[in-house]
Design an enzyme around this catalytic site. Structure first.
Site, short mmCIF file in Angstrom:
data_model
loop_
_atom_site.label_atom_id
_atom_site.label_comp_id
_atom_site.label_asym_id
_atom_site.label_seq_id
_atom_site.Cartn_x
_atom_site.Cartn_y
_atom_site.Cartn_z
N ASP A 149 2.59 -17.20 -29.79
CA ASP A 149 1.81 -18.50 -29.51
C ASP A 149 2.44 -19.67 -30.05
O ASP A 149 2.56 -20.85 -29.52
CB ASP A 149 0.41 -18.35 -30.14
N LEU A 169 3.29 6.92 2.12
CA LEU A 169 3.78 8.27 1.68
C LEU A 169 2.93 9.22 2.43
O LEU A 169 1.57 9.31 2.42
CB LEU A 169 3.92 8.36 0.16
N GLU A 202 8.78 10.37 -10.15
CA GLU A 202 8.00 9.35 -10.70
C GLU A 202 6.41 9.42 -10.79
O GLU A 202 5.80 10.04 -9.84
CB GLU A 202 8.28 7.98 -10.14
N LYS A 210 2.67 8.44 -10.12
CA LYS A 210 2.47 7.46 -9.14
C LYS A 210 1.23 6.74 -9.73
O LYS A 210 0.08 7.07 -10.00
CB LYS A 210 1.62 8.55 -8.09
N ASP A 236 -1.86 4.25 -9.96
CA ASP A 236 -3.16 4.03 -9.33
C ASP A 236 -3.51 2.55 -9.13
O ASP A 236 -4.28 2.07 -10.02
CB ASP A 236 -4.15 4.90 -9.75
N ARG A 248 0.60 -5.59 0.37
CA ARG A 248 1.05 -4.57 1.41
C ARG A 248 0.38 -5.01 2.76
O ARG A 248 1.14 -4.90 3.83
CB ARG A 248 0.69 -3.18 1.36
N TYR A 293 9.38 -0.02 -8.29
CA TYR A 293 10.13 1.12 -8.16
C TYR A 293 10.94 1.07 -6.87
O TYR A 293 11.81 2.15 -6.60
CB TYR A 293 9.21 2.39 -7.98
N LYS A 350 11.10 11.65 -4.58
CA LYS A 350 11.94 10.75 -3.69
C LYS A 350 13.57 11.42 -3.90
O LYS A 350 13.87 11.75 -4.90
CB LYS A 350 12.07 9.37 -4.39
N LYS A 372 -0.29 15.04 -4.95
CA LYS A 372 -1.73 14.51 -5.70
C LYS A 372 -2.26 15.48 -6.52
O LYS A 372 -2.59 16.53 -6.07
CB LYS A 372 -2.52 13.98 -4.32
N CYS A 411 -42.94 5.13 -9.04
CA CYS A 411 -42.00 4.52 -10.12
C CYS A 411 -42.21 4.88 -11.44
O CYS A 411 -43.30 4.93 -12.08
CB CYS A 411 -41.90 2.88 -10.06
N CYS A 468 -43.36 2.09 -13.76
CA CYS A 468 -44.85 1.14 -13.51
C CYS A 468 -45.73 2.16 -12.95
O CYS A 468 -47.02 1.56 -12.68
CB CYS A 468 -44.39 -0.07 -12.91
N CYS A 526 -38.85 0.40 -5.86
CA CYS A 526 -40.08 0.03 -6.29
C CYS A 526 -40.49 -1.42 -5.91
O CYS A 526 -39.53 -2.20 -6.14
CB CYS A 526 -40.11 0.18 -8.00
N CYS A 531 -42.37 -4.82 -12.36
CA CYS A 531 -42.18 -3.49 -12.91
C CYS A 531 -41.40 -3.62 -14.00
O CYS A 531 -40.39 -4.35 -13.98
CB CYS A 531 -41.59 -2.77 -12.01
S1 IVH Z 1 7.31 4.51 -3.41
C1 IVH Z 1 8.58 4.45 1.12
N1 IVH Z 1 6.62 5.07 -5.84
O1 IVH Z 1 1.73 5.01 -3.60
C2 IVH Z 1 7.98 4.67 -0.32
N2 IVH Z 1 4.93 4.38 -4.64
O2 IVH Z 1 0.54 6.71 -1.58
C3 IVH Z 1 7.10 3.72 -0.89
N3 IVH Z 1 2.61 4.28 -5.45
O3 IVH Z 1 2.14 2.90 -1.02
C4 IVH Z 1 6.40 4.19 -2.08
N4 IVH Z 1 3.36 4.75 -7.32
O4 IVH Z 1 1.47 1.80 -3.10
C5 IVH Z 1 6.08 4.92 -4.76
N5 IVH Z 1 6.23 5.55 -8.29
C6 IVH Z 1 5.85 5.11 -6.97
C7 IVH Z 1 4.31 4.85 -6.71
C8 IVH Z 1 4.08 4.56 -5.49
C9 IVH Z 1 2.33 4.36 -6.58
C10 IVH Z 1 1.84 3.68 -4.43
C11 IVH Z 1 2.37 2.98 -3.38
C12 IVH Z 1 2.46 3.59 -1.88
C13 IVH Z 1 1.24 4.67 -2.22
C14 IVH Z 1 1.43 5.83 -1.19
#
Ligand code: IVH
Length: 675
Positions: A35, A81, A114, A116, A118, A137, A225, A291, A315, A410, A413, A428, A433
């Site tokens: 800071d 994907l 990698e 994924k 969320d 997107r 990524y 990938k 998944k 309820c 009340c 209710c 209440c």
């Molecule tokens: S690669 C063409 N890598 O998951 C490849 N996607 O279910 C494009 N996501 O739309 C995606 N972590 O928003 C890639 N390590 C990762 C990711 C990832 C999360 C998301 C991404 C994609 C969605 C598909």
């Protein structure tokens, strides 16, 4: 050192520490030291305004889009994907890849696995190493330009190190770290706002808000990524691992657990190894993205219309556990909605201990035949609240437990519950209440409503239990002595709360309207109604048509407001509040007597105004009797065009609508005020 050198040195040091903290999670200095550097930079820039650079770390909070977000095209479509849910699916994916490349399925093809993330996908455009744009997107082809909100995320560098390509789109994910998500939901609960169900929705909602200062406070982060360069440019690396490495070297945040896997067995092993371990990560992951590593092989496989053939998303299955359903209770919400929930024997699930789970509504309980006493299957997917899937029928006792029935009254009340024919939710309908009142009072006192500091959940409970408060109006009868007699309440805090309540008597009309908890009236609608009517008393006598004629207010909200005002108990309560001295009007509003020189005129606002906010412009127009509309039509009296006005200006010109620039608009206000 010249001032320019000093500035550039400071900026580089700050960027270095931002990267240590937000990208590498390995800070070298304390927050206070950071800071101090930032303050030094701010002071130096203030002394040398000519040297302020738009990409300086002090310039993260920039302008915000005036009219929502513009739509822009992606450099190339952002594909989704394909999914894999099991080892078999993964082997099939590998089989398709091998067949496409005409290699043996036994081959140890190199993949990168990698985590994924969320969150929500984002595309960052860097030109000459400077962040130019951040785009969601969207539909994959066009996204929304959310640059102003991306710039405030400190994990996103405004300038890159080393020498990146002249123009590139970096793709990745905006996400909520677990800790930030928990903090935001706590704050929302305190404010009486509904909690976000999961970090993904929360991230998406945040990135699409128009206030970048609010985005900055939320604590979102980014992982990247992928790189897209214009067609014909040379690729950054010939393997994906090289891309990830380059991204990191430029100072961009890359999630560090990625691994190169040779062959499908190694991939399966990687996915398996994260099934449990993922719960101890500081962010949510719902799977693993796999990938192909080699870029040339990727090009040979290509893509379908929806997703690349060289990648898939594994998944993790939603986690399930079995436990005993001890009983079904119902919860009474602020609007009177009565919903069942499961009380469970505590069970470990998805990294936490679960004791309560949602059952949605009466019909769901019947449809799934869930009975108290059953052994049930509980599932936790991406959402924070787990759900009961159904009973384990094989384990059902003999004789079976009796089916659950929705209580007829309820629980708080004892008034009979009602269910409108076309709805599934029982309500209710008793406005006083105690359960509704509890939630309602918390909401009434919240910061975004009457803003009564000190009147939180525990004091509300005490007040109701002691019988001191039965309606909002009763709050205004509380005395310091009465409050001080409550447990854990000293004379001083009691006096503070009474002073806060007193202060709220002159709260603006929108705060009252929001605080009343009228169904479908959130903060936005409350503000619009207050701007248009100026006071609650004016709104009380408005027709549904008049309410609906306010821009931003639709028929559902209008009918709900009317119904609330027509309910005798509510009318009595509003009269009572007025009798206690609650103003329920904006200080400047004197609906009956104020001159309304702009009555019958409709204004449309476009572009950015420099002298006042859009809310203030709209408020002024409405105070002078005019209306504000979102779109230009022949009926528009004036279009007020700020800088960077877009399509509305063109439309106004086509329709021959008179256009005012900001100065002309202000002059018109002055003239009206002279009346
Ligand atoms: S690669 C063409 N890598 O998951 C490849 N996607 O279910 C494009 N996501 O739309 C995606 N972590 O928003 C890639 N390590 C990762 C990711 C990832 C999360 C998301 C991404 C994609 C969605 C598909």
């Amino acid at each position: 050192m010249t001032p320019a050198e000093h500035l550039s040195d400071l900026r580089a040091r700050i960027r270095y520490h931002e990267e240590r903290y937000y990208v590498r999670d390995a800070p070298e200095i304390s927050d206070a030291e950071f800071d101090a550097l930032m303050r030094e930079l701010l002071e130096l820039e203030a002394q040398h305004p000519e040297l302020v650079d738009p990409d300086s770390p002090t310039q993260r909070v920039g302008g915000r889009p005036a009219e929502g977000f513009a739509t822009v095209d992606h450099l190339e479509p952002m594909l989704s994907l394909d999914n894999a849910y099991s080892d078999t699916d993964l082997r099939e994916f590998h089989g398709r890849v091998c067949r496409g490349l005409e290699v043996s399925e036994e081959s140890a093809l190199a993949y990168v696995a990698e985590l994924k993330i969320d969150g929500l996908s984002i595309a960052l455009t860097y030109e000459g190493g400077r962040l130019r744009r951040g785009v969601t997107r969207g539909d994959g082809v066009h996204g929304e330009d959310v640059t102003s909100n991306i710039r405030v995320l400190r994990s996103v560098p405004l300038t890159l190190k080393a020498d990146p390509p002249a123009l590139m789109e970096v793709r990745g994910e905006v996400y909520f770290p677990r800790a930030a998500f928990a903090r935001v939901n706590e704050e929302r609960e305190k404010e009486g706002e509904p909690a976000f169900a999961n970090p993904r929705n929360a991230a998406a909602g945040t990135i699409r808000t128009l206030d970048s200062a609010a985005v900055s406070r939320r604590g979102l982060r980014v992982f990247v990524y992928q790189i897209v360069v214009p067609a014909g440019s040379t690729l950054v690396a010939d393997i994906h691992g090289g891309v990830l490495q380059a991204l990191g070297e430029w100072g961009l945040p890359v999630e560090g657990h990625w691994t190169r896997c040779a062959g499908v067995d190694a991939l399966i092993g990687f996915c398996e190894s994260w099934r449990e371990a993922r719960h101890s990560l500081p962010f949510e992951t719902d799977g693993v993205v796999i990938k192909l590593d080699d870029m040339a092989l990727r090009a040979r496989l290509g893509a379908t219309a929806k997703f690349p053939r060289w990648a898939t998303a594994f998944k993790f299955p939603a986690e399930q556990a079995r436990t005993r359903l001890l009983r079904i209770d119902v919860n009474v919400g602020r609007t009177g909605a009565v919903t069942p929930y499961a009380v469970l024997e505590p069970v470990r699930l998805g990294g936490t201990t679960v004791q309560l789970a949602t059952l949605h509504n009466e019909q769901e309980v019947a449809r799934r035949d869930i009975r108290p006493g059953d052994l049930v299957l509980v599932e936790k997917g991406g959402d924070i609240i787990p759900k009961v899937i159904g009973p384990v029928l094989d384990a059902r006792s003999d004789p079976p437990p009796v089916p659950w029935v929705m209580p007829a009254a309820c629980p708080a009340c004892q008034q009979p519950l009602a269910r409108p024919e076309d709805e599934v939710v029982w309500r209710c309908e008793n406005a006083s209440c105690p359960a509704r009142l509890r939630r309602g009072l918390e909401h009434f006192a919240a910061r975004k409503a009457m803003n009564i500091e000190g009147l939180g959940e525990s004091l509300v409970n005490q007040l109701i239990d002691a019988g001191l408060v039965r309606s909002f109006a009763d709050l205004y009868r509380l005395t310091t002595e009465g409050l001080a007699a409550l447990e854990r309440m000293g004379q001083k805090s009691a006096a503070n709360v009474v002073a806060e309540i007193e202060k709220s008597k002159s709260a603006d009309a929108w705060r009252v309207l929001h605080g009343l908890g009228i169904r479908h009236v959130g903060e936005g609608a409350a503000r619009a109604l207050a701007r248009a009517f100026g006071s609650v008393s004016a709104l009380r006598i408005a027709t549904v048509e008049q309410i609906e004629s306010v821009g931003e207010i639709g028929p559902v909200v209008a009918r709900s407001v009317r119904a609330f005002m027509d309910e005798p108990a509510n009318a009595r309560m509003l009269d009572d509040m007025a009798a206690q001295g609650v103003l329920m009007a904006d200080a400047h509003a004197d609906a009956d007597n104020a001159p309304r020189p702009w009555a019958g005129w409709t204004f449309v606002l476009t572009g950015t105004l420099t002298g006042r906010t859009r809310d203030s412009a709209a408020e002024t127009i409405e105070r002078l009797g005019g209306k504000v509309s979102g779109s230009v039509s022949k009926k528009t009296r004036y279009l007020v065009a700020g800088t960077e006005a877009g399509s509305k200006l063109d439309k106004a010109k086509t329709l021959g609508v008179e256009v005012l620039d900001e100065a002309q608009f202000e002059a018109l206000i002055l003239k009206a005020a002279d009346l």
